[in-house]
Design a protein around this motif. Structure first.
Motif, PDB file in Angstrom:
ATOM      1  N   LYS A   1     -16.993  46.636   1.392  1.00 13.57           N
ATOM      2  CA  LYS A   1     -15.738  46.033   1.865  1.00 13.57           C
ATOM      3  C   LYS A   1     -14.566  46.858   1.387  1.00 13.57           C
ATOM      4  O   LYS A   1     -14.621  47.479   0.334  1.00 13.57           O
TER       5      LYS A   1
ATOM      6  N   GLU B   1      -6.196  45.523  11.603  1.00 12.22           N
ATOM      7  CA  GLU B   1      -7.322  44.578  11.490  1.00 12.22           C
ATOM      8  C   GLU B   1      -8.633  45.308  11.781  1.00 12.22           C
ATOM      9  O   GLU B   1      -9.625  45.153  11.067  1.00 12.22           O
TER      10      GLU B   1
ATOM     11  N   THR C   1      -9.698  43.186   1.142  1.00 10.74           N
ATOM     12  CA  THR C   1     -10.420  42.274   2.046  1.00 10.74           C
ATOM     13  C   THR C   1     -11.534  41.518   1.326  1.00 10.74           C
ATOM     14  O   THR C   1     -12.358  40.878   1.959  1.00 10.74           O
TER      15      THR C   1
ATOM     16  N   ALA D   1     -10.360  43.204   8.114  1.00 12.41           N
ATOM     17  CA  ALA D   1      -9.789  41.890   7.777  1.00 12.41           C
ATOM     18  C   ALA D   1      -9.626  41.085   9.065  1.00 12.41           C
ATOM     19  O   ALA D   1      -9.200  41.621  10.083  1.00 12.41           O
ATOM     20  N   LYS D   2      -9.953  39.798   9.008  1.00 17.00           N
ATOM     21  CA  LYS D   2      -9.821  38.972  10.205  1.00 17.00           C
ATOM     22  C   LYS D   2      -8.342  38.826  10.590  1.00 17.00           C
ATOM     23  O   LYS D   2      -7.994  38.848  11.760  1.00 17.00           O
TER      24      LYS D   2
ATOM     25  N   ASN E   1      -9.300  36.530   5.467  1.00 20.26           N
ATOM     26  CA  ASN E   1     -10.300  36.136   6.467  1.00 20.26           C
ATOM     27  C   ASN E   1     -10.234  34.636   6.743  1.00 20.26           C
ATOM     28  O   ASN E   1     -10.996  34.116   7.540  1.00 20.26           O
TER      29      ASN E   1
END
Ligand SMILES: *Cc1c(COP(=O)(O)O)cnc(C)c1O
Length: 367
Positions: free
Chosen positions: A170, A42, A174, A47-48, A201
């Motif tokens: 990005k 992460e 993602t 990426a969340k 996300n």
């Protein structure tokens, strides 16, 4: 094509320690190692949510399942890719709609996607083929305009970075609603068996996909939806966690080998180097030449004799695969993909190629 033994020797102590720890603690599934790796990934990707799963194909399947689509809904994918991209669409009773690719980047053509959208279209699955991002900004604008979800197939492109016109960057996987990657041993971040991950996300999608990957279970033995069993095991997570800190240096090694190949072939009329999309970095899962007026089979045989492997990724586009015969498609419908299938050749590409090996390979190709 790859040299995983030498790569292992450089990080043997870390890998062995990680695997031993898993054995000592006997937590083989859903162990602390899986959570640690998830958190590190992460942080690396931005990426969340990272959801570790059993392999890249499962990642794509679970991603599609989470969208709640119904039979007959259409999902657009490029016809020049690995079969898994369309396989999961077909398995779920959805309709794969294939489109042509761009001759230079070999990635999905945004113009072709635009033409393929119908009222039944629900999602687009771009593939970041060979390690370079598909052109995401116009694709995302198109998806937004038509209310479509994007699931990125980033199985070959972990660590690749796309720059948007506002300057923001990005990573592959993602950008869409969901991204999928694979940790198959030969992938850029590979484990010692099977593994994969999903990126998102979106909190609600993340919760749903975690449940789907675990038999549709939220509360133990209460199943809210039909799911599957797909998990990354702790030993694979230990291998990946030992390798992740080296991923940037692995990417740099691949890029250095690619630069050597570029330089060797750039003036050739017969060997076209991979076209680049200015907005994306290329992490070179594969270094793929397009051959012009070259007998590919004769070249492969000659290389093989010199001990140089060379592979054809991919020899048959999806719309010409036996299992995917569809009255809507026939030979000639996707001329770029068909021409690529006949002319591509991938050279050895991995983290351990030195100048001597690269000189040997390029001189034999050009001979
Ligand atoms: C490797 C790959 C997959 C599937 O990954 P597995 O982990 O082997 O299931 C899917 N799509 C692409 C483009 C791939 O290269």
């Amino acid at each position: 094509m790859v040299d995983l033994q030498t790569q292992y020797q450089h990080i043997k102590a870390d890998i062995d320690r990680g695997i031993q720890e898993v054995i000592d603690t006997a937590s083989f599934v859903k162990g602390g190692k899986v959570t640690e790796f998830q958190q590190h990934l992460e942080a690396y990707t931005g990426a969340k949510h990272v959801i570790p799963v059993g392999n890249g194909t499962d990642a794509l399947q679970i991603a599609l399942m989470s969208l709640g689509l119904k039979a007959g809904d259409e999902v657009i994918t490029p016809t020049f890719t690995f079969i898994a991209t369309a396989e999961v669409v077909a398995l779920l009773g959805l309709t794969p709609v294939v489109v042509d690719v761009d001759w230079e980047t070999m990635n999905m053509s945004v113009e072709a996607v635009k033409k393929a959208i119908t009222p039944k279209t629900k999602a687009i699955v771009p593939v970041h083929l060979f390690g370079q991002c598909a052109d995401m900004e116009p694709l995302m604008a198109l998806a937004k305009e038509h209310g479509l979800a994007i699931i990125e197939d980033a199985c070959q492109a972990i660590g690749a970075e796309y720059t948007f016109s506002d300057g923001s960057k990005k990573q592959a996987g993602t950008m869409g609603e969901i991204g999928c990657t694979s940790f198959f041993p030969s992938k850029n971040l590979g484990c010692y068996g099977d593994g994969g991950a999903i990126f998102t996300n979106d909190d609600a999608l993340a919760a749903k996909m975690r449940a789907i990957a675990n038999h549709g279970m939220v509360v133990r033995y209460h199943h809210d939806m039909v799911g599957v069993n797909s998990r990354l095991d702790s030993i694979q997570a230990a291998v990946l966690d030992a390798k992740l800190p080296h991923l940037d240096e692995y990417i740099a090694s691949r890029q250095r080998a690619a630069a050597y190949y570029d330089e060797a072939f750039k003036d050739s009329e017969h060997f076209m180097i991979p076209g680049r999309l200015e907005k994306s970095t290329h992490v070179f899962h594969q270094y793929t030449l397009r051959l012009v007026d070259v007998d590919r089979e004769a070249l492969r045989a000659r290389l093989q004799e010199a001990g140089i492997p060379a592979m054809i990724y991919y020899p048959v586009p999806l719309h010409m695969q036996k299992a995917y015969q569809d009255p809507r498609y026939k030979k000639g419908d996707f001329p770029v993909a068909e021409k690529l299938a006949e002319s591509v050749l991938s050279l050895p590409m991995h983290t351990e190629l030195d100048d001597e090996q690269l000189a040997y390979i390029t001189s034999h190709v050009l001979a």
